[in-house]
Design a protein around this motif. Structure first.
Motif, mmCIF file in Angstrom:
data_model
loop_
_atom_site.group_PDB
_atom_site.id
_atom_site.type_symbol
_atom_site.label_atom_id
_atom_site.label_comp_id
_atom_site.label_asym_id
_atom_site.label_seq_id
_atom_site.Cartn_x
_atom_site.Cartn_y
_atom_site.Cartn_z
ATOM 1 N N LEU A 60 0.896 -1.132 -0.049
ATOM 2 C CA LEU A 60 0.078 -0.011 0.037
ATOM 3 C C LEU A 60 0.947 0.957 -0.019
ATOM 4 C CD1 LEU A 60 -2.826 -1.040 2.622
ATOM 5 C CD2 LEU A 60 -2.880 -0.989 0.213
ATOM 6 N N THR A 61 0.535 2.284 -0.570
ATOM 7 C CA THR A 61 1.175 3.351 -0.734
ATOM 8 C C THR A 61 0.769 4.214 0.610
ATOM 9 O OG1 THR A 61 -0.810 4.818 -1.603
ATOM 10 C CG2 THR A 61 1.006 3.761 -3.238
ATOM 11 N N ASP A 62 1.615 5.455 1.046
ATOM 12 C CA ASP A 62 1.190 6.189 2.132
ATOM 13 C C ASP A 62 -0.111 6.624 2.127
ATOM 14 O OD1 ASP A 62 3.838 5.532 2.958
ATOM 15 O OD2 ASP A 62 4.596 7.834 2.520
ATOM 16 N N ALA A 63 -0.492 7.203 0.923
ATOM 17 C CA ALA A 63 -2.037 7.675 0.960
ATOM 18 C C ALA A 63 -3.164 6.463 1.460
ATOM 19 C CB ALA A 63 -2.186 8.417 -0.493
ATOM 20 N N ASP A 64 -2.856 5.165 0.786
ATOM 21 C CA ASP A 64 -3.794 4.351 1.251
ATOM 22 C C ASP A 64 -3.663 3.988 2.717
ATOM 23 O OD1 ASP A 64 -4.204 4.051 -1.524
ATOM 24 O OD2 ASP A 64 -2.829 2.498 -1.808
ATOM 25 N N LEU A 65 -2.433 4.315 3.344
ATOM 26 C CA LEU A 65 -2.404 3.951 4.606
ATOM 27 C C LEU A 65 -2.917 4.992 5.597
ATOM 28 C CD1 LEU A 65 1.335 2.423 4.989
ATOM 29 C CD2 LEU A 65 -0.725 1.033 5.059
ATOM 30 N N VAL A 66 -3.006 6.206 5.116
ATOM 31 C CA VAL A 66 -3.546 7.132 5.741
ATOM 32 C C VAL A 66 -5.037 6.999 5.766
ATOM 33 C CG1 VAL A 66 -4.115 9.665 5.552
ATOM 34 C CG2 VAL A 66 -1.735 8.869 5.679
ATOM 35 N N ARG A 67 -5.574 6.494 4.570
ATOM 36 C CA ARG A 67 -7.205 6.408 4.573
ATOM 37 C C ARG A 67 -7.298 5.241 5.363
ATOM 38 N NH1 ARG A 67 -6.693 8.629 -0.757
ATOM 39 N NH2 ARG A 67 -5.903 6.794 -1.651
ATOM 40 N N ALA A 68 -6.624 4.268 5.435
ATOM 41 C CA ALA A 68 -6.837 3.057 6.270
ATOM 42 C C ALA A 68 -6.822 3.218 7.552
ATOM 43 C CB ALA A 68 -5.799 2.080 6.091
ATOM 44 N N VAL A 69 -6.004 4.249 8.072
ATOM 45 C CA VAL A 69 -6.051 4.786 9.462
ATOM 46 C C VAL A 69 -7.364 5.300 9.663
ATOM 47 C CG1 VAL A 69 -4.916 6.329 11.209
ATOM 48 C CG2 VAL A 69 -3.433 5.061 9.458
ATOM 49 N N GLY A 70 -8.034 6.202 8.759
ATOM 50 C CA GLY A 70 -9.063 7.020 9.033
ATOM 51 C C GLY A 70 -10.164 6.204 9.082
ATOM 52 N N SER A 71 -10.303 5.002 8.451
ATOM 53 C CA SER A 71 -11.187 4.032 8.853
ATOM 54 C C SER A 71 -10.933 3.029 9.924
ATOM 55 C CB SER A 71 -11.453 3.341 7.473
ATOM 56 O OG SER A 71 -10.251 2.834 7.218
ATOM 57 N N GLY A 72 -10.074 3.478 10.918
ATOM 58 C CA GLY A 72 -9.878 2.803 12.133
ATOM 59 C C GLY A 72 -8.824 1.646 12.206
ATOM 60 N N ASP A 73 -7.930 1.455 11.004
ATOM 61 C CA ASP A 73 -6.996 0.669 11.053
ATOM 62 C C ASP A 73 -5.776 1.090 11.704
ATOM 63 O OD1 ASP A 73 -5.335 -1.577 10.231
ATOM 64 O OD2 ASP A 73 -5.469 -1.477 8.184
ATOM 65 N N ARG A 74 -5.554 0.492 12.922
ATOM 66 C CA ARG A 74 -4.230 0.842 13.649
ATOM 67 C C ARG A 74 -3.022 0.570 13.253
ATOM 68 N NH1 ARG A 74 -6.250 3.329 18.893
ATOM 69 N NH2 ARG A 74 -4.406 3.295 19.446
ATOM 70 N N ASP A 75 -3.253 -0.719 12.596
ATOM 71 C CA ASP A 75 -1.873 -1.256 12.203
ATOM 72 C C ASP A 75 -1.307 -0.510 10.914
ATOM 73 O OD1 ASP A 75 -1.995 -3.330 13.930
ATOM 74 O OD2 ASP A 75 -3.221 -4.667 12.514
ATOM 75 N N ALA A 76 -2.279 0.150 10.323
ATOM 76 C CA ALA A 76 -1.904 0.849 9.078
ATOM 77 C C ALA A 76 -0.743 1.935 9.580
ATOM 78 C CB ALA A 76 -3.254 1.596 8.281
#
Lengths: 216, 195
Positions: free
Chosen positions: B8-24
């Motif tokens: 995943l790119t950084d932008a994808d990870l940031v979005r994942a954090v936004g949806s509650g994914d702490r591992d991201a």
């Protein structure tokens, strides 16, 4: 390649704007010229191959623990990144700090305007306190300009002195008045009915004594 | 780092954090901790402060992820926070820094303006050399040369015009050159200028 050209070539090299060919020539010159090598070599070595810095053991775990103990509520945390990508954030950031100032300014301006209108147009009879005086006292009217300036100063937490504030308001008021005030109309000449003797007499109209108005 | 985050790119990870994914977020920390820590370390020249700043950077970034607009690389956003925190740290210790500089000047004067100390550090001793630059010069050197941040980003970080960054960088190199050539030369193999 001459030594006097080296300084700007080194700068260009460090700015990553030097072509490979010129960089090669620069390297060859540094190989052959001990003066330039001594002058620029240590700095080039420092900037070209920085020593890696290892992350200390345990720092990652420390960060993970700190993040998990973050004071923001989980719900707020989930909202933040969504808002990050959304539009409209910029407008909010720009508008919000000024919203209070603008609202206060408009409110104070309206209060000042209505207040001064009321004061000017109030009934002409004197206030009970003023009865018996020969001349009516001066009216002090806080103009909308002064109120607006006061509001702006309050809203921006400015530490302006009251004197400066009043001077600023009076100056702006005077400027606006002098720019936009229509020329004064000539007083109408009062005509009176012919007297019984048949002699027409021009009688000056009675000029009412108006109280001076001091506008701030 | 969970394997699912590797591609995943950084932008994808940031979005994942936004949806509650702490591992991201843990994945983002793993990716950028090295750079953030290195920037803090090189600007402050203080190992303990660099650790504290690194921790602050990731906590702040997590709490204020909504401020990341996605127009710039996530790494540069983190480095911007790291730089600002490092400069704040330096300013809070300004008095100690001034004393340190005075001591350095006194050492220079006692050596008659030239470093004759045989134990003078070599070019690899970055802490010694960068520690003698002022904070702005050190910051532009660290960001541009050690972390390959473009001029525009550095100008954004320091909140100065682009040409000011160029000027700071030019002066910092000149100062480094003067400092480093004042001591005995350390020959260390062939020059490796061409990249």
């Amino acid at each position: 390649m001459e030594c006097r050209e080296i300084e700007w070539l080194i700068d260009a090299y460090l700015d990553r704007t030097l072509s490979r060919r010129v960089a090669g020539e620069l390297g060859a010159h540094l190989e052959s010229c001990s003066v330039c090598r001594k002058t620029y070599g240590p700095m080039l070595r420092l900037l070209s191959s920085p020593e890696p810095i290892a992350v200390p053991d345990g720092l990652r775990d420390r960060i993970a623990a700190a993040v998990s103990e973050s004071t923001l509520a989980p719900a707020a945390r989930r909202e933040h990144p969504k808002a990050a990508v959304g539009a409209g954030r910029g407008i909010r950031r720009i508008a919000m700090p000024w919203a209070g100032a603008i609202a206060a300014s408009v409110a104070f301006f309206a209060m000042g305007w209505l207040g001064s209108r009321w004061w000017v147009n109030r009934p002409t009879e004197l206030h009970p306190f003023d009865r018996g005086r020969e001349h009516p006292p001066a009216r002090v009217v806080l103009s909308p300009w002064a109120m607006s300036n006061l509001a702006q100063a309050m809203a921006s937490h400015a530490s302006a002195s009251p004197i400066a504030l009043v001077a600023q308001a009076a100056t702006s008021e005077w400027l606006v008045e002098s720019l936009f005030r229509p020329p004064p109309a000539l007083p109408a000449r009062a005509t009176t009915a012919p007297a019984a003797s048949g002699v027409e007499a021009d009688v000056e109209p009675a000029v009412p004594i108006l109280p001076p108005v001091i506008r701030l | 780092m969970p394997k699912s985050h590797d591609n995943l790119t950084d932008a994808d990870l940031v979005r994942a954090v936004g949806s509650g994914d702490r591992d991201a977020y843990a994945a983002l920390v793993d990716r950028h901790l090295q750079s953030v820590h290195a920037v803090a370390m090189r600007i402050t020249c203080d190992a303990a402060a660099a650790q504290d700043i690194s921790q602050d950077v990731f906590v702040r970034a997590y709490e204020r992820l909504y401020l990341y607009d996605g127009n710039h690389p996530f790494r540069n956003w983190l480095l911007k926070i790291a730089t600002n925190l490092s400069l704040n740290h330096l300013r809070s210790r300004q008095r100690e820094r001034i004393l340190h500089l005075r001591a350095a000047e006194a050492r220079e004067d006692s050596a008659g303006g030239r470093r004759e100390d045989p134990d003078i550090p070599g070019p690899q001793e970055w802490k010694h050399w960068l520690g003698q630059l002022d904070e702005t010069q050190r910051t532009v050197i660290v960001l541009f040369h050690f972390h390959e941040m473009p001029y525009t980003e550095i100008a954004d970080v320091l909140d100065v015009p682009l040409n000011t960054v160029r000027t700071h960088l030019h002066r910092a190199r000149k100062r480094l050159r003067e400092l480093m050539t004042a001591g005995p030369m350390r020959e260390n193999g062939k020059w490796n200028v061409a990249r």
